[in-house]
Design a protein around this motif. Structure first.
Motif, PDB file in Angstrom:
ATOM      1  N   ARG A 195      -2.084 -40.000 -12.106  1.00 22.05           N
ATOM      2  CA  ARG A 195      -2.390 -38.697 -11.512  1.00 22.05           C
ATOM      3  C   ARG A 195      -3.759 -38.677 -10.848  1.00 22.05           C
ATOM      4  O   ARG A 195      -4.424 -37.643 -10.799  1.00 22.05           O
ATOM      5  CB  ARG A 195      -2.317 -37.579 -12.573  1.00 22.05           C
ATOM      6  N   GLU A 196      -4.195 -39.839 -10.332  1.00 23.19           N
ATOM      7  CA  GLU A 196      -5.459 -39.887  -9.609  1.00 23.19           C
ATOM      8  C   GLU A 196      -5.229 -39.431  -8.178  1.00 23.19           C
ATOM      9  O   GLU A 196      -4.281 -39.848  -7.528  1.00 23.19           O
ATOM     10  CB  GLU A 196      -6.020 -41.315  -9.618  1.00 23.19           C
ATOM     11  N   LYS A 197      -6.112 -38.589  -7.690  1.00 23.64           N
ATOM     12  CA  LYS A 197      -5.975 -38.102  -6.323  1.00 23.64           C
ATOM     13  C   LYS A 197      -6.314 -39.212  -5.330  1.00 23.64           C
ATOM     14  O   LYS A 197      -7.186 -40.033  -5.576  1.00 23.64           O
ATOM     15  CB  LYS A 197      -6.900 -36.905  -6.100  1.00 23.64           C
ATOM     16  N   VAL A 198      -5.586 -39.214  -4.233  1.00 26.45           N
ATOM     17  CA  VAL A 198      -5.875 -40.177  -3.169  1.00 26.45           C
ATOM     18  C   VAL A 198      -6.991 -39.594  -2.310  1.00 26.45           C
ATOM     19  O   VAL A 198      -6.774 -38.676  -1.528  1.00 26.45           O
ATOM     20  CB  VAL A 198      -4.628 -40.468  -2.317  1.00 26.45           C
ATOM     21  N   SER A 199      -8.202 -40.126  -2.480  1.00 23.92           N
ATOM     22  CA  SER A 199      -9.366 -39.629  -1.762  1.00 23.92           C
ATOM     23  C   SER A 199      -9.387 -40.169  -0.341  1.00 23.92           C
ATOM     24  O   SER A 199      -8.540 -40.987   0.055  1.00 23.92           O
ATOM     25  CB  SER A 199     -10.636 -40.049  -2.496  1.00 23.92           C
ATOM     26  N   THR A 231      -7.524 -43.444   1.067  1.00 24.10           N
ATOM     27  CA  THR A 231      -6.687 -43.460   2.267  1.00 24.10           C
ATOM     28  C   THR A 231      -7.116 -44.583   3.205  1.00 24.10           C
ATOM     29  O   THR A 231      -6.277 -45.245   3.838  1.00 24.10           O
ATOM     30  CB  THR A 231      -6.782 -42.109   2.993  1.00 24.10           C
ATOM     31  N   ARG A 283      -1.905 -42.939  -8.156  1.00 27.92           N
ATOM     32  CA  ARG A 283      -1.581 -41.534  -7.866  1.00 27.92           C
ATOM     33  C   ARG A 283      -0.336 -41.105  -8.633  1.00 27.92           C
ATOM     34  O   ARG A 283      -0.280 -40.020  -9.208  1.00 27.92           O
ATOM     35  CB  ARG A 283      -1.344 -41.352  -6.363  1.00 27.92           C
ATOM     36  N   GLU A 327     -15.123 -45.314 -10.536  1.00 28.90           N
ATOM     37  CA  GLU A 327     -14.260 -44.604 -11.474  1.00 28.90           C
ATOM     38  C   GLU A 327     -14.849 -44.623 -12.884  1.00 28.90           C
ATOM     39  O   GLU A 327     -15.437 -45.615 -13.300  1.00 28.90           O
ATOM     40  CB  GLU A 327     -12.874 -45.264 -11.510  1.00 28.90           C
TER      41      GLU A 327
END
Length: 292
Positions: free
Chosen positions: A115-119, A123, A111, A288
């Motif tokens: 800059r990968e979103k925490v899905s 979580t 993250r 990914e």
């Protein structure tokens, strides 16, 4: 992928996981020969570097090292050095299970750095990892569920550096596998030299039997690294993480047989939750897109 390549990749990863589950023992033997773990790590990885450079010289030709390679070398070097010190000075399985909190750090570092979103599944990995750590470490009489000694803190830090190295390697997909492998070997030597003055044991020239064992360990490290790189190249991420967890099986059996270490039911339960987080993390990675 052909059935032959698939089998070779599977055997390569299993061999790598087995070696990493057993590698603590020769380093403990070296400590008995008056070679402390930091010095043993420096010398064995230097052996791997010196043996590997002529072997991979042609593939390293024209390489352009930069700042990213230096960061990878330092992160991976600190990880491997910490792994050696922690498994020599601490209880093998507790150290390894703390090391396997790396999926937690991977999600957070991806993250921050990628800059990968925490899905929502990401979580879940974080919560599973934390839950496993709390279950394994919680002792009401000691207060907060934290590592119990310096070796366990080092094992935890090594897992963080392992995650950092993996994220940096994903970011630097333009660097060759051979170059990154040599950087790891050099990184252990460099970070080890920084850590060596803090080694509590008195330093001395290793005896002849220790040199022989150091050369064997260095050769094993080089060979294992090449096997693992081949296996990772021909195996999906989700399958690789499952195979790598065989390291815990090898470590559990070897620490019981060779060191007489046993884990409580509470520690096994916490460890199982951490392993579940690692498996879940592998499934996330499989979804990914490939870098580049």
């Amino acid at each position: 992928m052909s059935a032959n390549k698939n089998t070779v990749a599977l055997v390569s990863l299993l061999a790598g996981a087995t070696v990493w589950g057993l590698i603590w023992h020769p380093y403990r033997v070296l400590e008995d020969l008056a070679v402390p773990p930091a010095l043993a790590a420096i010398l064995s990885y230097l052996v791997a570097l010196l043996l590997g450079f002529p072997l991979l010289r042609q593939r390293l030709a024209g390489a352009r090292p930069g700042g990213m390679l230096l960061l990878i070398a330092l992160a991976a070097g600190g990880c491997n050095l910490g792994y050696v010190i922690a498994t020599v000075r601490g209880e093998v399985m507790r150290v390894l299970l703390l090391f396997y909190l790396s999926p937690l750090w991977t999600v957070l570092l991806a993250r921050l750095l990628l800059r990968e979103k925490v899905s929502l599944p990401g979580t879940a990995v974080i919560l599973l990892s934390l839950a496993g750590a709390v279950v394994m470490l919680w002792q009401p009489s000691l207060g907060w569920p934290l590592p119990a000694n310096g070796a366990e803190w080092i094992g935890l830090a090594a897992g963080f550096l392992f995650a950092l190295a993996n994220v940096l390697i994903r970011k630097a997909h333009d660097l060759s596998i051979e170059l990154k492998s040599m950087a790891v070997f050099a990184g252990v030597a460099v970070v080890g030299l920084v850590a060596l003055p803090f080694e509590p044991a008195r330093l001395a020239v290793p005896p002849a039997p220790a040199w022989l064992l150091l050369i064997v360990v260095g050769l094993v490290l080089l060979t294992t690294n090449l096997f693992v790189q081949y296996g990772l190249t021909h195996t999906t991420a989700s399958r690789a993480i499952v195979i790598f967890l065989f390291e815990l099986v090898a470590a559990a059996l070897s620490s019981w047989l060779l060191a007489g270490e046993e884990m409580t039911a509470q520690e096994w339960l916490g460890g199982a939750i951490i392993v579940a987080a690692s498996l879940f993390s592998g499934k996330l990675e499989a979804r990914e897109p490939a870098p580049g």
